[in-house]
Write a protein that holds these residues in place. Structure first.
Motif, PDB file in Angstrom:
ATOM      1  N   CYS A 163       0.023   3.352   3.617  1.00  0.00           N
ATOM      2  CA  CYS A 163       0.465   2.877   4.932  1.00  0.00           C
ATOM      3  C   CYS A 163       1.724   2.007   4.839  1.00  0.00           C
ATOM      4  CB  CYS A 163      -0.654   2.115   5.646  1.00  0.00           C
ATOM      5  SG  CYS A 163      -1.032   0.512   4.902  1.00  0.00           S
ATOM      6  N   CYS A 167      -6.933   0.957   4.943  1.00  0.00           N
ATOM      7  CA  CYS A 167      -6.637   2.390   5.119  1.00  0.00           C
ATOM      8  C   CYS A 167      -7.136   3.255   3.964  1.00  0.00           C
ATOM      9  CB  CYS A 167      -5.132   2.609   5.317  1.00  0.00           C
ATOM     10  SG  CYS A 167      -4.196   2.602   3.787  1.00  0.00           S
ATOM     11  N   CYS A 202       0.858  -1.188   0.000  1.00  0.00           N
ATOM     12  CA  CYS A 202       0.000   0.000   0.000  1.00  0.00           C
ATOM     13  C   CYS A 202       0.896   1.240   0.000  1.00  0.00           C
ATOM     14  CB  CYS A 202      -0.897  -0.027   1.235  1.00  0.00           C
ATOM     15  SG  CYS A 202      -1.828   1.491   1.473  1.00  0.00           S
ATOM     16  N   HIS A 241      -6.640  -0.244  -0.743  1.00  0.00           N
ATOM     17  CA  HIS A 241      -6.337  -1.012   0.463  1.00  0.00           C
ATOM     18  C   HIS A 241      -7.498  -0.921   1.437  1.00  0.00           C
ATOM     19  CE1 HIS A 241      -3.379  -1.836   4.001  1.00  0.00           C
ATOM     20  NE2 HIS A 241      -3.953  -2.942   3.562  1.00  0.00           N
TER      21      HIS A 241
HETATM   22 ZN   LIG Z   1      -2.841   0.929   3.477  1.00  0.00          ZN
END
Ligand SMILES: [Zn+2]
Length: 229
Positions: free
Chosen positions: A126, A144, A123, A141
């Motif tokens: 994050c 998040c 990702c 994702h």
């Molecule tokens: Zn993420």
């Protein structure tokens, strides 16, 4: 002795071989050679754009739609991947590949994935790694809301310096270098030969290459050549 027999003997008798591989190695596993005509790029926009950092950032849906087509999760290693993995049981073998399909890894080889791997996703927000199966369902994702991408080197992006260094070492330390299934035109991969130190060079490709220096040119389908090793 012909060049072909000479090449086979060299590979059999050498203690230390480094293979430099490209798309031609994976064709027999059903993965199209995307740089040649008739590959997955035909009729689409320029691959240099679709696989670029700009496309990822500016037109993420277009990027995602294209990259998904490059995945062949059920593809299996073929005789070329398998023979290279087998040789490693009694010779010092290094493999540096331009391929992002992970088939050398699947065959059990230790491999330097010069351009990364499609099967290693993370990702961008994050930083966590994400399963490929999740990425193939959505590039968002779920934890998040960030965008997921594969860990491959896109156009406009630079290569990891540790990977470049280990590839240079693999070339410098080889007695024999075998270039397989690549037109050997993509920089900086094609520049790796500069780092060889007196090693003999063999090329196995379905089209003859013109490189500087001496080398054995085996112009044939690499699967036929590797079947005989
Ligand atoms: Zn993420």
């Amino acid at each position: 002795m012909g060049q072909r027999e000479e090449a086979i003997q060299l590979i059999r008798s050498s203690q230390s071989i480094t293979f430099l591989t490209g798309a031609g190695v994976s064709v027999a596993s059903g993965i199209p050679d995307y740089r040649s005509m008739g590959g997955v790029y035909e009729g689409l926009e320029e691959p240099e754009y679709l696989l670029s950092h700009s496309c990822l950032v500016e037109e993420p849906q277009k990027f995602y739609g294209f990259v998904k087509q490059l995945y062949h999760p059920s593809a299996e290693p073929n005789v070329i991947h398998q023979k290279m993995a087998e040789l490693a049981s009694h010779q010092r073998i290094k493999i540096v590949t331009q391929n992002i399909d992970q088939l050398h890894d699947k065959a059990g080889s230790q491999v330097i994935n010069f351009h990364g791997s499609l099967y290693d996703c993370y990702c961008m927000k994050c930083g966590r790694s994400v399963a490929v199966t999740d990425y193939l369902k959505s590039d968002c994702h779920s934890e998040c809301g960030g965008r997921i991408r594969p860990n491959v080197v896109l156009y406009e992006e630079s290569l990891n310096s540790d990977i470049i260094e280990s590839a240079i070492q693999a070339v410098a330390k080889a007695e024999v270098l075998v270039i397989v299934g690549t037109s050997f035109k993509v920089y900086p991969f094609s520049d790796l030969l500069r780092f060889k130190r007196g090693s003999q060079v063999i090329v196995v490709n379905n089209e003859a290459l013109s490189l500087s220096g001496d080398y054995l040119m085996i112009t044939e389908d690499a699967t036929h050549f590797f079947e005989e090793l």
